[in-house]
Scaffold this motif. Sequence first.
Motif, PDB file in Angstrom:
ATOM      1  N   SER A 161       0.845  -1.195   0.000  1.00 55.68           N
ATOM      2  CA  SER A 161       0.000   0.000   0.000  1.00 55.68           C
ATOM      3  C   SER A 161       0.878   1.242   0.000  1.00 55.68           C
ATOM      4  CB  SER A 161      -0.920   0.016   1.234  1.00 55.68           C
ATOM      5  OG  SER A 161      -0.168   0.153   2.417  1.00 55.68           O
ATOM      6  N   HIS A 162       0.289   2.366  -0.375  1.00 56.30           N
ATOM      7  CA  HIS A 162       1.042   3.620  -0.329  1.00 56.30           C
ATOM      8  C   HIS A 162       0.117   4.736   0.120  1.00 56.30           C
ATOM      9  CE1 HIS A 162      -0.692   5.466  -3.957  1.00 56.30           C
ATOM     10  NE2 HIS A 162      -0.580   4.285  -4.548  1.00 56.30           N
ATOM     11  N   SER A 163       0.706   5.826   0.571  1.00 60.09           N
ATOM     12  CA  SER A 163      -0.076   6.956   1.069  1.00 60.09           C
ATOM     13  C   SER A 163      -0.895   7.565  -0.062  1.00 60.09           C
ATOM     14  CB  SER A 163       0.853   8.008   1.677  1.00 60.09           C
ATOM     15  OG  SER A 163       1.826   8.435   0.736  1.00 60.09           O
ATOM     16  N   LYS A 164      -2.099   8.026   0.279  1.00 58.27           N
ATOM     17  CA  LYS A 164      -2.906   8.740  -0.710  1.00 58.27           C
ATOM     18  C   LYS A 164      -2.224  10.042  -1.111  1.00 58.27           C
ATOM     19  CE  LYS A 164      -7.460   6.877   0.459  1.00 58.27           C
ATOM     20  NZ  LYS A 164      -8.848   7.179   0.880  1.00 58.27           N
ATOM     21  N   ASN A 165      -1.512  10.629  -0.187  1.00 57.77           N
ATOM     22  CA  ASN A 165      -0.697  11.812  -0.489  1.00 57.77           C
ATOM     23  C   ASN A 165       0.580  11.345  -1.170  1.00 57.77           C
ATOM     24  OD1 ASN A 165       0.971  14.065  -0.498  1.00 57.77           O
ATOM     25  ND2 ASN A 165       0.519  14.656   1.614  1.00 57.77           N
ATOM     26  N   THR A 166       0.787  11.727  -2.424  1.00 56.89           N
ATOM     27  CA  THR A 166       1.992  11.329  -3.148  1.00 56.89           C
ATOM     28  C   THR A 166       2.945  12.513  -3.369  1.00 56.89           C
ATOM     29  OG1 THR A 166       0.878  11.603  -5.285  1.00 56.89           O
ATOM     30  CG2 THR A 166       0.832   9.409  -4.282  1.00 56.89           C
TER      31      THR A 166
END
Length: 226
Positions: free
Chosen positions: A56-61
């Motif tokens: 998974s990754h942060s919604k803020n990129t």
Amino acid sequence: MGEYVLENKLDNGATVLGLFPTPIYCAEIPKELSVAANFFDTLEHREGDHVMEYGSHSKNTYVLQEPECKDLADWIMTQVKKYADEILMYDYDEYAFSQTWVTWKSPGQYHTLHTHPNSLISACFYYGYGDENTPSITFHRPNGSITSATLSPKYKADRRPSAYSWETFQVPFIPGTICMFPSHFLHHVPINNTNYIRKGLAMNILPKGKIGDPDSLTELLFDKVM
């Protein structure tokens, strides 16, 4: 022809030239700047359709644009300049982050083999908990073959003394460190077989303002794209 090469002298007097090495830059982040990781863990994450293969990754990129990360971002950019100017010998005045995102690999997850398109330099700042079982970032030998007739070699079982035979190389996960590499360099993260989350801040970096060359008609000025 390059002026400098890496070479080894053999006991029979022959010379082995190590051509076109790919430098990986690793540095320890000052402890007072690593506290930005506390902010990373407050970010909301998203999981795509292939969460097992990517995590998974942060919604803020654009994490390093946040005020909580300014000091860390400034320090990382000094390291980018040193790596780009003194090691890679790139000829750009300034660099800028394109996207920066927090990446998590939960138990059982991994990151499939990939490169970072539309980027010049990529990096990852490791944070959180890690030990000798935490999956390392694994770099792969570029495939320089231009013909399908090239044979796949058979190697000796014990080939560690010869870097020329390596197909992969692992850079260990050490919290509080950053690893930088050319964005075209193939890499992956093996399966997380631990019972904790592997955490990092990934980033892509470009020359600031433009890429390419005006005389060869390859120039791209970011503020002139229509």
